[in-house]
Structure formats: structure tokens, C-alpha cells
Design an enzyme around this catalytic site. Structure first.
Site, PDB file in Angstrom:
ATOM      1  N   GLU A  63     -11.110  -1.211   4.644  1.00 44.72           N
ATOM      2  CA  GLU A  63     -10.318  -2.438   4.586  1.00 44.72           C
ATOM      3  C   GLU A  63      -9.299  -2.476   5.713  1.00 44.72           C
ATOM      4  OE1 GLU A  63     -10.296  -3.588  -0.155  1.00 44.72           O
ATOM      5  OE2 GLU A  63      -8.838  -2.154   0.597  1.00 44.72           O
TER       6      GLU A  63
ATOM      7  N   LYS B  48      -3.178  -1.709  -1.209  1.00 41.10           N
ATOM      8  CA  LYS B  48      -4.600  -1.963  -1.351  1.00 41.10           C
ATOM      9  C   LYS B  48      -5.299  -0.629  -1.567  1.00 41.10           C
ATOM     10  CE  LYS B  48      -6.570  -4.697   1.531  1.00 41.10           C
ATOM     11  NZ  LYS B  48      -7.288  -5.289   0.367  1.00 41.10           N
ATOM     12  N   GLY B  49      -6.499  -0.687  -2.131  1.00 41.07           N
ATOM     13  CA  GLY B  49      -7.256   0.535  -2.342  1.00 41.07           C
ATOM     14  C   GLY B  49      -7.611   0.812  -3.776  1.00 41.07           C
TER      15      GLY B  49
ATOM     16  N   ASP C  92      -8.920 -10.934   2.549  1.00 45.94           N
ATOM     17  CA  ASP C  92      -8.976  -9.770   1.665  1.00 45.94           C
ATOM     18  C   ASP C  92      -8.041  -9.977   0.480  1.00 45.94           C
ATOM     19  OD1 ASP C  92      -9.698  -7.282   0.711  1.00 45.94           O
ATOM     20  OD2 ASP C  92      -9.173  -6.202   2.548  1.00 45.94           O
ATOM     21  N   GLY C  93      -8.224  -9.177  -0.537  1.00 48.90           N
ATOM     22  CA  GLY C  93      -7.364  -9.201  -1.698  1.00 48.90           C
ATOM     23  C   GLY C  93      -6.254  -8.172  -1.564  1.00 48.90           C
TER      24      GLY C  93
ATOM     25  N   GLY D 114     -12.748  -6.565  -3.612  1.00 45.96           N
ATOM     26  CA  GLY D 114     -11.979  -6.904  -4.796  1.00 45.96           C
ATOM     27  C   GLY D 114     -12.479  -8.152  -5.493  1.00 45.96           C
TER      28      GLY D 114
ATOM     29  N   LYS E 245      -0.136 -10.032  -8.970  1.00 41.76           N
ATOM     30  CA  LYS E 245       0.025  -9.139  -7.826  1.00 41.76           C
ATOM     31  C   LYS E 245       1.356  -9.322  -7.111  1.00 41.76           C
ATOM     32  CE  LYS E 245      -4.029  -7.961  -9.027  1.00 41.76           C
ATOM     33  NZ  LYS E 245      -5.211  -7.978  -8.155  1.00 41.76           N
TER      34      LYS E 245
ATOM     35  N   GLY F 287      -9.955  -0.415  -5.310  1.00 36.79           N
ATOM     36  CA  GLY F 287     -11.404  -0.301  -5.340  1.00 36.79           C
ATOM     37  C   GLY F 287     -11.953   0.803  -4.456  1.00 36.79           C
TER      38      GLY F 287
END
Length: 290
Positions: free
Chosen positions: A114, A105-106, A92-93, A37, A132, A108
């Protein structure tokens, strides 16, 4: 988005990432996970600024092509999750974070790797910007929950998602550069599944997963003054709803993994949000530092 607004967002990402690395990069790290991300770019940037004696002996494990390239371009030692199954920390983002630190998440299309890297870490640290923050999953992140599926099962999974209450689940397309569906690093499809029939979590600012500090002085994350906000009564709502859906999705034939990061597999112990005013809001257990 205007250039001024873009610079505010990018500055917020950088502030959050830098502080997260400063507070959670272990003094004697051996293995560190690097997520995917746009905010993770600043995580790697900050790690590359550390003294070489702190990073030369560290192996960095990526979650996909993007983070692999970031690691290599920064001159850091590249590893793999197959060779490094236990990680000291994972940065992580996230596409969306609710008051209980459940994440979506996901965006990307790297959600399986991840999650694999996240569950291998002693702790997961999430970095993101103010957009977010959300009072309820599947409200601020419009596409909904990303779900990686094996291609022959896509139609079956779409039907099951509609039965479960998803409003208009769709197979993600590859964009203007590719005709047809988005293909993950594992050769699978991504289905994006919005859920809009829940209620926003209440009194979330005092939940045991977020501690007692409230972002913007509000009872619900993401509802502070100036935040884009979400419609109350939309999304998954209460923590119990999130956990029930996470379990149910894993039981659907053809689902490889879903993008809900929750207590049943791994959610962050700390989350850092760069805010519009240049500050960093921190959620989680302060005892998890270092």
C-alpha cells in the site's frame, strides 16, 4: 453489529467511495492505484460504472491480492507497480485518520505494498467511514500500528517497541483458518503495536493539512456528536509525536515498513468520510480536485 448498523456503515463507505472517484478520477488517466480494504470495493465498483472510453486505456495497479481480484472481476486492465512506477492517482482506505490526515493502515496486512503504491502516485485519496475518524492515532483502531517485520527479527522488534512505549505489542496471528502468525504477501510477519501514552491533538480543525472545514462542527476530528469517540489523553497525540515515531520505527532493525502514512513518505491530500447521516465529510485541500 446489528444488520441495521451494518447497512449504515456499508452505505457510508459507498457514499465516500463514489464521491471520491467522481471528484478525483482523472479525465485522461493512464495509471491508477487501487488500495486494499472493504471501502475500496466501492471505489472499484464506481470506476466500473464509468464509461468504457474513460477506463479502457487505463492500467490499474493493485496493492495486494484483494485489490488484484477486484480489478480483474471488474473487467479492468491489470498492471503492476514494477511496470507502472508513476501513477496519476491512488485510491485507498484507512484504519484510522487523525486531524492532520496522518493515517494508520495495514489492518489487512498489505501495508508495505500500500505504501509503495501510495508513494508512486501523484496524489493519494483516502476513503473511509465515520468510524475511522480519530482525534489521535492509535485510539480508535484498537490493535495499534501494524508493522511488517522479517520473521527472524520479530522478538527483537517486539522488545524495541516495548522500549519505545508500546503497550503490549504482539505478532498478529493468522486466525481460525491458519495455525501460527499472519503471513504477508511478501512472506513477512505483522506486529500490531498499540501506543496509549500521548495526548489528543488540540485545535486540529484549523491545522494546515485539514483546511478550515470541521467535521461535525468540532475542533477535533472524531469528537463530533454521535461519534464513538476516544479517550482524551490516549494515543500518539500531536503531529510531532506521529512524525517522530514514524522516523524511529523505520530505524529499527528488522522492520520492513510500518503502517503510519505521514508527510515523510505519503499521506492523503484528500480524505472522504461517509457519515452516519448519509453525508460525506471531506478533509484536505479543495484545490487538489482533478
Amino acid at each position: 453489529m446489528s444488520l441495521a448498523a451494518l447497512s449504515v456503515v456499508e452505505s457510508a463507505k459507498r457514499q465516500a467511495a463514489y464521491r471520491a472517484v467522481d471528484e478525483h478520477f482523472p479525465a485522461n488517466a493512464r495509471y491508477v492505484g487501487i488500495g486494499s480494504g472493504s471501502t475500496v470495493v466501492y471505489v472499484v465498483d464506481r470506476i466500473a460504472q464509468l464509461p468504457r472510453e474513460r477506463t479502457d486505456h487505463v492500467t490499474f495497479v493493485p496493492t495486494g491480492y484483494q485489490s488484484r481480484e477486484l480489478i480483474l472481476k471488474a473487467g479492468l486492465k491489470l498492471g503492476s507497480i514494477e511496470m507502472c512506477p508513476e501513477l496519476d492517482v491512488v485510491f485507498d482506505g484507512a484504519d484510522e485518520v487523525d486531524p492532520f490526515l496522518n493515517c494508520i493502515k495495514g489492518g489487512g496486512a498489505c501495508l508495505f505494498q500500500e505504501k509503495l503504491v501510495a508513494i508512486s502516485g501523484r496524489k493519494l485519496i483516502v476513503v473511509a467511514d465515520f468510524r475511522k475518524l480519530s482525534p489521535s492515532l492509535s485510539t480508535h483502531y484498537a490493535p495499534g500500528i501494524p508493522i511488517e517485520v522479517v520473521p527472524p527479527a520479530a522478538n527483537h522488534v517486539l522488545a524495541r517497541l516495548s522500549h519505545l512505549g508500546s503497550t503490549g505489542p504482539t505478532v498478529r496471528m493468522g486466525g481460525t483458518a491458519k495455525a501460527g502468525p499472519c503471513i504477508t504477501d511478501n512472506g513477512n510477519f505483522i506486529i500490531d503495536a498499540p501506543f496509549q501514552d500521548g495526548a489528543a491533538a488540540v485545535d486540529a480543525g484549523l491545522s494546515p493539512d485539514t483546511g478550515h472545514e470541521r467535521v461535525g462542527g468540532s475542533d477535533v476530528l472524531g469528537k463530533e456528536e454521535g461519534h464513538p469517540g476516544a479517550a482524551v489523553g490516549m494515543g500518539l497525540g500531536a503531529n510531532e509525536n506521529v512524525e517522530e515515531l514514524a522516523r524511529t520505527l523505520k530505524g529499527v532493525v528488522g522492520v520492513v515498513e510500518h503502517g503510519i502514512f505521514w508527510a515523510g513518505d505519503r499521506k492523503p491530500v484528500m480524505a472522504y468520510f461517509g457519515m452516519e447521516d448519509g453525508t460525506v465529510a471531506v478533509r484536505g485541500h479543495t484545490s487538489q480536485h482533478h
